[in-house]
Write an enzyme that holds these catalytic residues in place. Structure first.
Site, short mmCIF file in Angstrom:
data_model
loop_
_atom_site.label_atom_id
_atom_site.label_comp_id
_atom_site.label_asym_id
_atom_site.label_seq_id
_atom_site.Cartn_x
_atom_site.Cartn_y
_atom_site.Cartn_z
N ARG A 39 1.35 43.27 17.08
CA ARG A 39 0.68 44.34 15.94
C ARG A 39 0.96 43.38 15.20
NH1 ARG A 39 1.14 50.41 16.68
NH2 ARG A 39 1.64 50.48 19.07
N GLU A 46 -0.07 44.20 12.34
CA GLU A 46 0.01 44.89 11.09
C GLU A 46 -0.34 43.84 9.48
OE1 GLU A 46 1.17 48.19 11.53
OE2 GLU A 46 1.98 48.24 12.76
N ARG A 101 9.42 49.32 8.20
CA ARG A 101 10.23 49.27 9.71
C ARG A 101 9.10 48.98 10.07
NH1 ARG A 101 7.16 53.32 6.66
NH2 ARG A 101 5.71 54.50 7.82
N HIS A 102 8.36 48.03 10.02
CA HIS A 102 7.32 47.42 11.02
C HIS A 102 7.45 45.79 10.84
CE1 HIS A 102 4.92 50.47 8.85
NE2 HIS A 102 3.84 50.73 10.48
N GLU A 124 8.96 57.21 11.62
CA GLU A 124 8.44 58.09 13.23
C GLU A 124 9.87 57.27 14.25
OE1 GLU A 124 3.93 57.66 13.91
OE2 GLU A 124 4.69 56.18 15.35
N SER A 162 5.29 58.17 19.81
CA SER A 162 4.02 58.76 19.68
C SER A 162 3.45 59.02 21.26
CB SER A 162 3.15 58.45 19.43
OG SER A 162 3.17 58.28 17.92
N ARG A 200 13.27 50.85 15.77
CA ARG A 200 13.59 51.36 15.26
C ARG A 200 14.83 52.78 15.52
NH1 ARG A 200 7.15 53.54 13.11
NH2 ARG A 200 6.49 51.18 12.34
P1 ATP Z 1 3.39 53.96 12.41
O1 ATP Z 1 2.55 54.30 11.97
O2 ATP Z 1 5.05 53.86 12.07
O3 ATP Z 1 2.99 52.15 11.23
P2 ATP Z 1 2.40 53.55 14.51
O4 ATP Z 1 1.47 55.15 15.09
O5 ATP Z 1 1.14 52.40 14.38
O6 ATP Z 1 3.77 53.91 13.54
P3 ATP Z 1 2.38 54.20 17.63
O7 ATP Z 1 1.12 53.31 18.89
O8 ATP Z 1 2.32 55.44 17.71
O9 ATP Z 1 3.25 53.18 15.59
O10 ATP Z 1 4.08 52.85 18.93
C1 ATP Z 1 4.68 54.19 19.02
C2 ATP Z 1 5.99 53.15 18.61
O11 ATP Z 1 6.35 51.96 18.88
C3 ATP Z 1 6.12 54.37 16.83
O12 ATP Z 1 6.71 55.15 16.69
C4 ATP Z 1 7.76 53.23 16.71
O13 ATP Z 1 8.05 53.39 16.83
C5 ATP Z 1 6.93 51.62 17.42
N1 ATP Z 1 6.48 50.83 17.10
C6 ATP Z 1 4.60 50.56 16.65
N2 ATP Z 1 4.39 49.40 15.12
C7 ATP Z 1 5.34 49.28 15.45
C8 ATP Z 1 5.66 47.76 14.41
N3 ATP Z 1 4.79 47.46 14.13
N4 ATP Z 1 7.14 47.79 14.31
C9 ATP Z 1 7.67 47.86 15.38
N5 ATP Z 1 7.85 49.39 15.88
C10 ATP Z 1 6.54 50.19 15.89
MG MG Z 2 1.98 56.59 16.13
#
Ligand code: ATP
Ligand code: MG
Length: 443
Positions: free
Chosen positions: A219, A221, A227-228, A366, A369, A417
């Site tokens: 990602r 991001e 937490r990311h 979170e 999902s 996480r």
């Molecule tokens: P958030 O809103 O907290 O950034 P997300 O909704 O973008 O998470 P999802 O696409 O739903 O993340 O991914 C499912 C799961 O994968 C998340 O709940 C999380 O546990 C994990 N995850 C996603 N992106 C990341 C990240 N950049 N770093 C660590 N864990 C991640």
């Molecule tokens: Mg999510």
């Protein structure tokens, strides 16, 4: 010396009652050298613990004693000696050495302290991860992470899931285009995959029925949070002939099983970190999105409109509210607005404004999902379009829906996480060996 002779036992495998007066060979790192006048102690450390090597000066060959005194901390050595029961020493014995072989001498000073006496900054520790891992607390985190993944594999296998692996180099975005890492793939543009989502759904059309994958997700991001990560490990499942409630049950059962297994198999590691784990109580509370909005709006922290996504502050407000009410850290948020869930989440047939998407939450963030997915190709195309994406780019995926796609559901949970919330670790980088974030690309 053949390498097989370098070690007969891990330090923890030596039972003084069984091996008293016998010869053993241990191998590892020089943790400490204490020269106290009449007596010299060398503490050797391996993955499993420590051994105290004791030399009474009058009874030790001068050459051997000299070698021991000059040992440089964190050098790698193999030591052969006789086991002597000693209640005050680690593991209840000490070793009276006959031979000390220096296999590799460490430079000094060390990049960081390994004894735990001086707490180094996270960045220093990550830059010298090989040294950081020699600290008991760090090793303990990764042993627990191993137990978590082992528990995931055995739970899902027991429940009829087949382990699959999907490509990480892909041509399309799964979760929308903003957080993609573009790469050059021969003469074309490609991306690092954000999630195995599309592939695990294709496997449902293939009839594999229940699959799981443990693998990296990427990602791009921009934000720098605790937490990311930019490269995370995702545990994903997809299951046919299931709805969202079926896979929520699998998820909560799996989380409880993981906690049980960690308690059963990693007690020493938990103690090293100072964590007392409690297995989450089943079933996890279900909070609807509407209730979640009400909880946030009843607080003084923040005001939200229906249809808004839940940010960090809202997640905390709801997490604390649920914890006060139930004493539990884990809960689900269900019945989300379709518009803020990914295109593949199934809208409720009788109220398509709401989707069969859910999040599994920890009090602090979170964790997962998931959703029942859309299995009707026409509906999927219209959802892809309404999220501003081009269905043409998804042709490889859509094709799998036109020749017999069963109804199905699934979720993804971030391994890091899961581990960090279990252990109360503040920063996600602490539970990845070599984290990737905006600044960190090495080691
Ligand atoms: P958030 O809103 O907290 O950034 P997300 O909704 O973008 O998470 P999802 O696409 O739903 O993340 O991914 C499912 C799961 O994968 C998340 O709940 C999380 O546990 C994990 N995850 C996603 N992106 C990341 C990240 N950049 N770093 C660590 N864990 C991640
Ligand atoms: Mg999510």
């Amino acid at each position: 010396m053949s390498l097989a002779n370098l070690r007969t036992h891990y330090t923890s495998q030596i039972n003084p009652e069984e091996l008293g007066d016998q010869k053993v060979t241990v191998a590892g790192w020089v943790h400490e050298v204490r020269d106290l006048g009449g007596i010299c102690f060398v503490v050797l450390r391996d993955r499993e613990g420590r051994t105290q090597v004791t030399m009474v000066k009058k009874k030790t060959e001068p050459e051997l004693l000299e070698k021991a005194r000059k040992l440089v901390r964190e050098s790698v050595v193999s030591i052969t000696g006789t086991v002597k029961p000693e209640a005050k020493a680690p593991n209840g014995y000490e070793l009276i050495p006959e031979e000390i072989t220096i296999l590799n001498e460490a430079d000094s000073p060390l990049p960081m302290d390994t004894t735990g006496k001086v707490e180094a900054e996270l960045d220093t520790r990550l830059d010298a991860r090989f040294i950081d891992l020699r600290r008991e607390r760090t090793t303990a985190i990764f042993r627990i992470r191993h137990e978590v993944l082992r528990a995931v594999r055995s739970f899902l296998t027991e429940n009829g899931f087949i382990e699959a692996t999907s490509p990480k180099v892909v041509a399309t975005a799964t979760e929308g285009g903003t957080s993609l890492f573009p790469i050059t793939y021969f003469d074309r543009e490609a991306f690092l995959n954000q999630s195995p989502q599309l592939f695990k759904q294709i496997l449902m059309s293939g009839g594999l029925d229940r699959v799981f994958e443990i693998g990296p997700i990427f990602r791009a991001e921009e934000h720098d949070t605790r937490r990311h990560l930019n490269e995370a490990t995702s545990i994903d499942i997809e299951a046919s002939f299931c709805d969202h409630f079926d896979v929520m049950e699998i998820l909560e059962n799996m989380v409880a099983y993981i906690y049980e297994q960690v308690i059963a198999n990693a007690a020493d590691s938990l103690a090293a970190i100072g964590v007392e784990l409690k297995v989450p109580v089943l079933p996890f509370k279900r909070v609807t999105y509407d209730e979640a909005i009400d909880i946030v709006n009843a607080s003084s922290e923040e005001k939200l409109n229906w249809g808004d996504d839940l940010g960090t502050v809202a997640e905390h407000t709801i997490g604390e509210h649920v914890f006060r009410e139930t004493g539990e850290s884990h809960y689900f948020i269900i019945d989300w607005p379709t518009a803020i869930k990914p295109f593949y989440a199934m809208p409720y047939e009788d109220n398509p404004i709401l989707s069969k998407g859910f999040d599994m939450m920890h009090r602090t963030m979170e964790l997962s999902s998931g959703a029942q997915r859309i299995h009707i190709p026409e509906l999927l195309v219209s959802r892809i379009e309404s999220q501003g994406l081009d269905p043409e780019g998804f042709e490889f995926y859509l094709k799998a829906f036109r020749y017999g796609m069963p109804p199905h559901a699934g979720w993804g949970i971030g391994c890091e996480r899961l581990v960090m919330t279990m252990l109360g670790v503040e920063n996600i980088r602490d539970v990845v060996l070599f984290p990737r974030d905006r600044r960190r690309l090495s080691p």
